[in-house]
Design a protein around this motif. Structure first.
Motif, short mmCIF file in Angstrom:
data_model
loop_
_atom_site.label_atom_id
_atom_site.label_comp_id
_atom_site.label_asym_id
_atom_site.label_seq_id
_atom_site.Cartn_x
_atom_site.Cartn_y
_atom_site.Cartn_z
N ALA A 182 35.90 19.24 58.10
CA ALA A 182 35.18 18.52 57.75
C ALA A 182 35.85 17.85 57.05
O ALA A 182 35.88 15.93 57.44
N ALA A 183 36.81 18.43 55.83
CA ALA A 183 37.56 17.07 55.04
C ALA A 183 38.36 16.41 55.51
O ALA A 183 38.35 15.25 55.58
N LEU A 184 38.97 17.17 57.32
CA LEU A 184 39.93 16.60 57.86
C LEU A 184 39.35 15.04 58.70
O LEU A 184 40.53 13.96 58.57
N SER A 185 38.68 15.45 59.33
CA SER A 185 37.80 14.14 59.48
C SER A 185 37.64 12.81 58.52
O SER A 185 37.54 11.81 59.42
N ARG A 186 38.09 12.85 57.17
CA ARG A 186 37.39 12.16 56.42
C ARG A 186 38.56 11.80 56.12
O ARG A 186 38.51 10.87 54.84
N THR A 187 40.05 12.10 56.30
CA THR A 187 41.49 11.49 56.04
C THR A 187 41.83 10.62 56.18
O THR A 187 41.03 9.69 57.01
N ALA A 188 42.91 9.88 55.38
CA ALA A 188 43.32 8.40 55.88
C ALA A 188 45.01 8.88 55.31
O ALA A 188 45.56 8.90 54.45
N PRO A 189 45.60 7.52 56.54
CA PRO A 189 46.76 7.74 55.74
C PRO A 189 46.94 7.20 54.71
O PRO A 189 46.77 6.03 54.93
N ASN A 190 48.49 6.87 54.41
CA ASN A 190 49.43 6.33 53.46
C ASN A 190 48.24 6.49 51.68
O ASN A 190 48.84 5.63 51.41
N THR A 191 47.86 7.57 52.03
CA THR A 191 47.43 7.92 50.47
C THR A 191 47.42 8.61 49.71
O THR A 191 47.99 9.65 49.88
N TRP A 192 47.86 8.14 48.51
CA TRP A 192 48.91 8.55 47.66
C TRP A 192 48.49 9.40 46.35
O TRP A 192 48.88 9.71 45.28
N SER A 193 47.23 9.05 46.08
CA SER A 193 47.10 9.62 45.27
C SER A 193 45.27 10.31 44.87
O SER A 193 44.55 9.84 46.05
N PRO A 194 44.46 11.58 44.22
CA PRO A 194 43.68 11.55 44.30
C PRO A 194 42.47 11.03 44.05
O PRO A 194 41.06 10.48 44.76
N MET A 195 43.02 10.45 42.92
CA MET A 195 41.90 8.94 42.66
C MET A 195 41.75 7.91 43.96
O MET A 195 40.57 7.18 44.15
N GLU A 196 42.84 7.20 44.54
CA GLU A 196 42.40 6.69 45.94
C GLU A 196 41.60 6.99 46.50
O GLU A 196 40.71 6.70 47.30
N THR A 197 41.81 8.37 46.87
CA THR A 197 41.07 8.69 47.99
C THR A 197 39.63 8.75 47.39
O THR A 197 38.40 8.75 48.46
N LEU A 198 39.32 9.31 46.43
CA LEU A 198 38.00 8.77 45.26
C LEU A 198 37.15 7.69 45.66
O LEU A 198 36.00 7.65 46.61
N VAL A 199 38.08 6.56 45.77
CA VAL A 199 38.02 5.50 46.00
C VAL A 199 37.57 5.65 47.34
O VAL A 199 36.17 4.82 47.44
N ARG A 200 38.14 5.42 47.59
CA ARG A 200 37.81 5.19 49.50
C ARG A 200 36.58 5.41 49.82
O ARG A 200 36.01 5.42 50.80
N LEU A 201 36.61 6.71 49.34
CA LEU A 201 34.88 7.74 50.08
C LEU A 201 34.06 6.79 49.64
O LEU A 201 32.84 6.66 50.29
N ILE A 202 34.03 6.21 48.48
CA ILE A 202 32.67 5.63 48.02
C ILE A 202 32.70 3.89 48.58
O ILE A 202 31.60 3.99 49.46
#
Length: 279
Positions: free
Chosen positions: A163-183
């Protein structure tokens, strides 16, 4: 035996975010069954896996479990590690869903990982010949899916990683970038581009999240901007250069994510910049 779980993830340089319970609630993620163990396991527990003869340990700071038999990868100091997908599955019961996505984002955005030609790591690491037994492998979403298909499909941890794999995005460089994107995605906005490349008179710059066709972007400033004055000054100049080029920017810090009122303010700014979100 090989290193596994959060021990292997840390040696590979993959993020294992802890805390941020508000994020899991906001994103309606599952509550990890053993979330309360994560901090201690990151700091003082070594995780090993056995393949073949069963192994045990009498020491509470050493945890040993049966390997899932995915390939071996090479860590620092020639340390044999389980495949990062296996390590993530083993750690999944301690990690929030968004944190698993952050670890996968990092794995998919990094360079190649040395992986054993022999998937069951026989005759492991014999001096200088070790390099001949490993080949560089770049992880892609398809490769991660293939590895997950080799594991029990109904296992809770495997389903969580899938399930987490379905929410990934290429070229993401930090966990906070991941969190902002998911929000941003949870708020219903159109898919953004990560680390948008922008050429300026002062060189190439990268914006954490952006919508290039609208020249709208979000930047997240982490702790380095608070502790490194040179980095702060460089960041301020970079932002002004980008604004001079026509970019509309919003700079966020951690409190802008965690505080509901502050979060609503920048989400409203994004709506004014991009139009009403889908939901």
């Amino acid at each position: 035996m090989r290193l596994t779980s959060v021990t292997a993830l840390q040696l590979l340089g993959l993020p294992v975010p802890r805390g941020h319970a508000w994020a899991n609630s906001l994103l309606r993620g599952r509550r990890p069954p053993h979330a309360e163990l994560l901090a201690r396991h990151l700091e003082s527990v070594v995780h090993l896996s056995w393949s073949g003869a069963r192994a045990h340990s009498r020491f509470p700071e050493v945890r040993i479990r049966k390997s899932l038999d995915l390939p071996t990868v090479l860590g620092p100091w020639l340390a044999p590690l389980v495949d990062p997908v296996e390590a993530l599955v083993v750690a999944a019961d301690m990690m929030a869903g968004w944190a698993i996505t952050a670890a996968l984002d990092a794995l998919l955005s990094r360079g190649a990982v040395p992986r054993a030609v022999d998937p069951f790591h026989r005759s492991l690491l014999e001096g200088t010949r070790a390099s001949q037994r490993f080949v560089p492998v770049t992880y892609t979403p398809d490769l991660v899916r293939d590895l997950l298909e080799q594991l029990p499909p109904t296992a809770r941890a495997v389903r969580a990683v899938r399930a987490a794999l379905s929410r990934t995005a290429p070229n993401t460089w930090s966990p906070m970038e991941t969190l902002v994107r998911l929000i941003v995605v949870a708020a219903g906005f159109a898919e953004q581009e990560m680390n948008v490349e922008v050429r300026t008179p002062y060189g190439t710059r990268y914006l954490d999240l952006g919508w290039p066709e609208r020249m709208v972007a979000i930047e997240f400033n982490g702790q380095v901007h608070n502790t490194n004055h040179a980095a702060y000054k460089d960041e301020m100049h970079r932002l002004e250069v980008l604004r001079d080029l026509g970019w509309s920017l919003r700079v966020l810090v951690y409190e802008d994510l965690a505080d509901a009122r502050r979060r609503a303010a920048w989400v409203a700014w994004l709506a004014r910049s991009l139009g009403t979100p889908r939901r």
